[in-house]
Design an enzyme around this catalytic site. Sequence first.
Site, PDB file in Angstrom:
ATOM      1  N   TYR A 146       0.860  -1.179   0.000  1.00  0.00           N
ATOM      2  CA  TYR A 146       0.000   0.000   0.000  1.00  0.00           C
ATOM      3  C   TYR A 146       0.899   1.233   0.000  1.00  0.00           C
ATOM      4  O   TYR A 146       1.566   1.527   0.998  1.00  0.00           O
ATOM      5  CB  TYR A 146      -0.881  -0.066   1.261  1.00  0.00           C
ATOM      6  N   LYS A 174      -1.713  -1.452  -3.852  1.00  0.00           N
ATOM      7  CA  LYS A 174      -2.827  -0.518  -3.703  1.00  0.00           C
ATOM      8  C   LYS A 174      -2.206   0.862  -3.912  1.00  0.00           C
ATOM      9  O   LYS A 174      -1.368   1.317  -3.115  1.00  0.00           O
ATOM     10  CB  LYS A 174      -3.457  -0.628  -2.318  1.00  0.00           C
TER      11      LYS A 174
HETATM   12  O1  LIG Z   1      -9.012   1.551   3.972  1.00  0.00           O
HETATM   13  C1  LIG Z   1      -8.189   1.804   3.128  1.00  0.00           C
HETATM   14  O2  LIG Z   1      -7.139   1.158   3.108  1.00  0.00           O
HETATM   15  C2  LIG Z   1      -8.407   2.933   2.201  1.00  0.00           C
HETATM   16  N1  LIG Z   1      -7.504   3.808   2.120  1.00  0.00           N
HETATM   17  C3  LIG Z   1      -7.550   5.021   1.382  1.00  0.00           C
HETATM   18  C4  LIG Z   1      -6.970   6.037   2.311  1.00  0.00           C
HETATM   19  O3  LIG Z   1      -6.146   5.656   3.119  1.00  0.00           O
HETATM   20  O4  LIG Z   1      -7.309   7.216   2.241  1.00  0.00           O
HETATM   21  C5  LIG Z   1      -8.906   5.325   0.865  1.00  0.00           C
HETATM   22  C6  LIG Z   1      -9.609   4.117   0.388  1.00  0.00           C
HETATM   23  O5  LIG Z   1     -10.921   4.437   0.045  1.00  0.00           O
HETATM   24  C7  LIG Z   1      -9.627   3.034   1.420  1.00  0.00           C
END
Ligand SMILES: O=C(O)C1=N[C@H](C(=O)O)C[C@H](O)C1
Length: 309
Positions: A146, A174
């Site tokens: 992420y 992500k």
């Molecule tokens: O839960 C998550 O992981 C998400 N992260 C993003 C964020 O950190 O802003 C937004 C996403 O919709 C979900």
Amino acid sequence: MEKVTRDPNSPGLSGLWLPLITPFLEGALDEASTRRLVAHYLEEPVDGLILAATTGEGLTLEKAEVERLVAVSAETIAEKGRDLPLYLGLSGSDTRKLVKALARTADWPIVGYLIACPYYSRPSQAGLFQHFTALAEGSSKPIMIYNIPYRTGVNLENETLLRLAEHPNIVGLKDCCADASQSFELLRDRPEGFAVLTGEDALYYSALVQGADGGILASGHVMTADFAGIRTRLLQGDQPAALRAWQQLSPIPRLLFSEPSPAAAKHWLWRSGLIASPEVRLPITPATEVLARQIDREIAQSVPSGLIP
Ligand SMILES: O=C(O)C1=N[C@H](C(=O)O)C[C@H](O)C1
């Protein structure tokens, strides 16, 4: 650690994934609402759930609560005789502690992990490479990285990510890098089978048009079928219809992120009767009165999900 071998024929991570909110009631994990929520999304076009991520307020959960959250979600899926992949959100800035967390959760009923870049310490690219390599070596399950520099303070550059993507346990990203060129170049240069899902709700349509495999979207908690439908239309080759649908849907992410998430999403789900309380944990605060009234109006006016033409 046993490694996952990436199957070149497997479709991998794709579609609409929900970073599930964590329901609370009077300060505690609300298991009944969790069951109701998971059962609800089993009937919606959702391709997977991520537990205890940002939207799930993972940073505020006790270890025992995370374990219950995973157990209750997995039980609900099994009781309904369904098969929906669960990923667990992990984050931290200490590689050793994260390796221990991977060992502690190794036999939990999850398919993989979503792991954010280490925050606050702002390591070098070499440090990030070694960090994620250590996690991939320490996990028997696949890892989705992420990258969200505006939250963590560090950007995982494409060059580093593409080297990490060679590891069979690192299966996707992500993407919340907030740099349009970086996202575009990654989608262009990534190896086959390496998934890229956007985590930028407002950029969902553009990411899909550029070749992203899907989205991990807090906004997908509401009007779920409409979010999924954007991708379906694009896969069917009907880009004008996808754009028309997105033009109608795009105010939803703006509304849900107009105050720190997941307060707005929780208010919406509470008012829809899916969770017993809109409670969030500090430092996140509940939706303000103004936003709460806006959401109530949106719920009253919204076209039932799945009906956006
Ligand atoms: O839960 C998550 O992981 C998400 N992260 C993003 C964020 O950190 O802003 C937004 C996403 O919709 C979900």
